[in-house]
Design an enzyme around this catalytic site. Structure first.
Site, short mmCIF file in Angstrom:
data_model
loop_
_atom_site.label_atom_id
_atom_site.label_comp_id
_atom_site.label_asym_id
_atom_site.label_seq_id
_atom_site.Cartn_x
_atom_site.Cartn_y
_atom_site.Cartn_z
N LYS A 178 -15.61 -37.98 2.65
CA LYS A 178 -16.75 -38.22 1.75
C LYS A 178 -17.23 -39.64 2.05
CE LYS A 178 -18.69 -39.70 -2.04
NZ LYS A 178 -19.74 -40.71 -1.75
N GLY A 230 -13.73 -49.78 -4.53
CA GLY A 230 -13.55 -50.80 -5.56
C GLY A 230 -12.65 -50.33 -6.70
N GLU A 251 -6.89 -48.28 -1.07
CA GLU A 251 -7.21 -49.52 -0.33
C GLU A 251 -8.37 -50.16 -1.05
OE1 GLU A 251 -5.82 -50.91 2.24
OE2 GLU A 251 -4.38 -49.37 2.75
N CYS A 285 -13.12 -56.46 2.82
CA CYS A 285 -12.11 -56.54 1.75
C CYS A 285 -11.18 -57.71 1.98
CB CYS A 285 -11.34 -55.24 1.68
SG CYS A 285 -10.67 -54.74 3.27
N GLU A 387 -14.02 -60.77 -6.94
CA GLU A 387 -14.53 -60.45 -5.60
C GLU A 387 -16.05 -60.48 -5.59
OE1 GLU A 387 -14.14 -56.33 -4.18
OE2 GLU A 387 -13.35 -57.13 -2.29
P1 NAD Z 1 -17.14 -48.03 -4.28
O1 NAD Z 1 -15.86 -48.02 -5.03
O2 NAD Z 1 -18.40 -48.27 -5.02
O3 NAD Z 1 -17.36 -46.64 -3.52
C1 NAD Z 1 -16.37 -46.12 -2.63
C2 NAD Z 1 -16.57 -44.62 -2.50
O4 NAD Z 1 -16.23 -43.99 -3.74
C3 NAD Z 1 -18.00 -44.18 -2.19
O5 NAD Z 1 -17.95 -43.13 -1.25
C4 NAD Z 1 -18.51 -43.69 -3.54
O6 NAD Z 1 -19.53 -42.72 -3.45
C5 NAD Z 1 -17.24 -43.09 -4.11
N1 NAD Z 1 -17.22 -42.97 -5.58
C6 NAD Z 1 -17.91 -43.72 -6.48
N2 NAD Z 1 -17.58 -43.32 -7.74
C7 NAD Z 1 -16.69 -42.31 -7.62
C8 NAD Z 1 -15.97 -41.50 -8.55
N3 NAD Z 1 -16.15 -41.64 -9.87
N4 NAD Z 1 -15.10 -40.58 -8.07
C9 NAD Z 1 -14.91 -40.45 -6.74
N5 NAD Z 1 -15.57 -41.16 -5.81
C10 NAD Z 1 -16.45 -42.09 -6.24
O7 NAD Z 1 -16.93 -49.10 -3.11
P2 NAD Z 1 -17.99 -49.62 -2.05
O8 NAD Z 1 -19.00 -50.43 -2.79
O9 NAD Z 1 -18.46 -48.49 -1.19
O10 NAD Z 1 -17.07 -50.55 -1.13
C11 NAD Z 1 -16.78 -51.86 -1.48
C12 NAD Z 1 -15.39 -51.96 -2.07
O11 NAD Z 1 -14.44 -51.40 -1.18
C13 NAD Z 1 -14.99 -53.40 -2.27
O12 NAD Z 1 -14.30 -53.60 -3.49
C14 NAD Z 1 -14.04 -53.65 -1.10
O13 NAD Z 1 -13.15 -54.70 -1.29
C15 NAD Z 1 -13.38 -52.33 -0.95
N6 NAD Z 1 -12.82 -52.18 0.41
C16 NAD Z 1 -11.46 -52.21 0.58
C17 NAD Z 1 -10.91 -52.10 1.87
C18 NAD Z 1 -9.41 -52.12 2.10
O14 NAD Z 1 -8.97 -51.72 3.17
N7 NAD Z 1 -8.59 -52.56 1.17
C19 NAD Z 1 -11.76 -51.95 2.97
C20 NAD Z 1 -13.13 -51.92 2.76
C21 NAD Z 1 -13.65 -52.04 1.46
#
Ligand code: NAD
Length: 492
Positions: A178, A230, A251, A285, A387
């Protein structure tokens, strides 16, 4: 560099077929602020169909030979490398990644991940367990789990896909990906390149928003959910998986501190601080978004660092001269701008980052932010522990090492941290005391395949990029065999 333009609207990939959605959403080029592609907006029914396709493909794929999986992973790596030019146009167009970084980071790092798992898949095995009873033979086999739902963020779509897809397939699982709404085309173009290598249903992609992710997370036929994203999303996913008792890998975000000692090589430390926060536009991240500087070198460090930040070329992500591109979207830009405005209200000083961007007219509607260096004299502003996910770092000063470790550990996050020092004992002592999944010493951003990647505290749990990851995507089955032991009967 020419912008990427798709031949048609993007469809989803389910059971080996490209399927249209009942509606679509627009992908927006963050350098221009204008739409460039239409992507299928998946529904709960689309997510359910993808899980069903993956479930049906599992019995056969789990029996595929280790040679088949090894060859597949190697071929995926080759296809990524062979299509480096495509990704060099696609990633900047979609999420604003500067084009110069695609060839040195996204493409080689992704290929390396598939190659790493192609190598270790041959060592993925159970154990023979020594037990007391000489008439027992006990061993374990490692079995795949079933359907893996992989929910991806937008910031590094090729790499985050690789981190989940490669170990999941290596272990014999089937997968539903997804992608993020802000990086779907990158995942779909990648899948187009490798679709012919996979039996139908082994890999499926459903695009769309939270409804797709939530359906996958709460689906009883999903064996494991792996999320990179996130904290709020992680909590929603874990609430959904709790209802169906599905395990997860998380992650999540970070607020990673770079500690610079008085004996550090300042030239290297300043250069690493810039790479740590400005690579990938700060949308990483593991970005070094917090600087803890020894008071005796802080002024020198900050004047050099602010000058370097001010010299960075911000612009269209497809321009090879661009060093920092746009933020991914208008809502994200507005959020980061709001965080900066609160920081100023809380007494944080802006050392670099408030100047006019001097953008080309074509880019005036893009989501650009100048590389920003902040100094918080109190260490109390919200931005010190939260963050930002943009090209913004905040500096504090310290004089005592116990105190600086306590301050570095004072966030809810625990993803990465680093210490710059030429004192060996200090390097080991500080590294041991930092609460983080990764600690770098005199370097940043080095994530070699094989070194576990993941967080502690609110940065998540589970590890990617390593041998341990194979344990996340498989389960041991104990086989306990009677070799003719004399029996004691309790019931006659
Ligand atoms: P996000 O949490 O907004 O979205 C991540 C994914 O989750 C998207 O595909 C989104 O459509 C989906 N999603 C949103 N709400 C959902 C729900 N209720 N149920 C299931 N899926 C849902 O994150 P983002 O803005 O795409 O990415 C940024 C975040 O990701 C930052 O906090 C960053 O630190 C983190 N990140 C972590 C790593 C790591 O390896 N630790 C790597 C990259 C990014």
């Amino acid at each position: 560099m020419e912008r990427f333009r798709p031949g048609a609207d993007y469809r989803m990939f389910v059971g080996g077929d490209w399927v249209a959605g009942s509606s679509s959403f627009e992908a927006v080029d963050p350098s221009l602020g204008s739409p460039w592609a239409a992507v299928a907006d998946g529904t709960a029914a689309d997510a359910e169909a993808a899980v069903e396709a993956a479930r049906k493909a599992f019995p056969s794929w789990r029996k595929s030979s280790v040679a088949t999986r090894q060859a597949l992973l190697s071929k995926i790596a080759e296809r990524i490398e062979a299509n480096a030019d495509l990704f060099a146009r696609l990633l900047p167009t979609e999420n604003g990644r500067p084009v110069r970084e695609v060839a040195i980071a996204d493409v080689p790092a992704s290929a390396a991940i598939y190659r790493y798992y192609a190598g270790i898949v041959r060592s993925h095995r159970g154990d023979q367990i020594p037990v007391e009873d000489p008439h027992s033979l006990v061993y374990t086999v490692r079995e795949p789990l079933g359907v893996i739902a992989a929910i991806l963020p937008w910031n590094s779509p090729l790499i985050t896909t690789a981190n989940k897809l490669a170990p999941a397939l290596a272990c014999g699982n089937t997968v539903v990906l997804k992608p993020s709404e802000f990086a779907s085309a990158s995942v779909l173009e990648f899948v187009k390149l490798i679709a012919d290598l996979l039996p139908p249903g082994v890999l499926n992609v459903v695009t769309g928003g939270p409804v797709v992710g939530a359906t996958l997370a709460g689906h009883p036929d999903v064996a494991k959910v792996t999320l990179t994203g996130g904290g709020p999303t992680a909590r929603a996913v874990m609430t959904a998986t709790a209802a169906v008792l599905t395990p997860t890998i998380m992650e999540l975000g970070g607020k990673s501190a770079m500690i610079v000692a008085e004996d550090a090589d300042l030239d290297r430390a300043v250069a690493d601080a810039a790479m740590g926060i400005y690579l990938a536009n700060g949308e990483a991240c593991i970005a070094s978004s917090r600087l803890l500087l020894h008071a005796s070198i802080a002024d020198d460090f900050l004047s050099r660092f602010a000058a370097l930040a001010a010299s960075i070329k911000v612009g269209d992500a497809l321009d090879p001269a661009t060093q920092v591109g746009p933020l991914v979207s208008r809502p994200h830009f507005d959020r980061v701008s709001g965080v900066l405005s609160t920081a100023r209200d809380q007494g944080v000083r802006v050392l670099a980052g408030d100047e006019d961007l001097l953008l080309e007219p074509a880019n005036k509607n893009g989501f650009f932010l100048r590389p920003t260096v902040l100094h918080d004299p109190t260490g109390q502003a919200d931005i010190v522990t939260s963050e930002v996910f943009g090209p913004v770092t905040v500096a504090e000063t310290f004089t005592d090492y116990d105190e600086v470790v306590a301050r570095a550990n004072s966030t809810r996050y625990g993803l990465a941290a680093g210490v710059w020092t030429t004192d060996l004992a200090r390097a080991h002592t500080v590294a041991g005391a930092l609460e983080a999944g990764i600690v770098w010493v005199n370097k940043w951003f080095d994530l070699p395949a094989g070194a576990p990647m993941g967080g502690v505290k609110d940065s998540g749990f589970g590890r990617e990029l390593s041998w341990e990851t194979m344990l996340e995507y498989s389960a041991p089955k104990t086989v306990n065999i009677d070799l003719g032991a004399p029996r004691f009967s309790l019931w006659g």
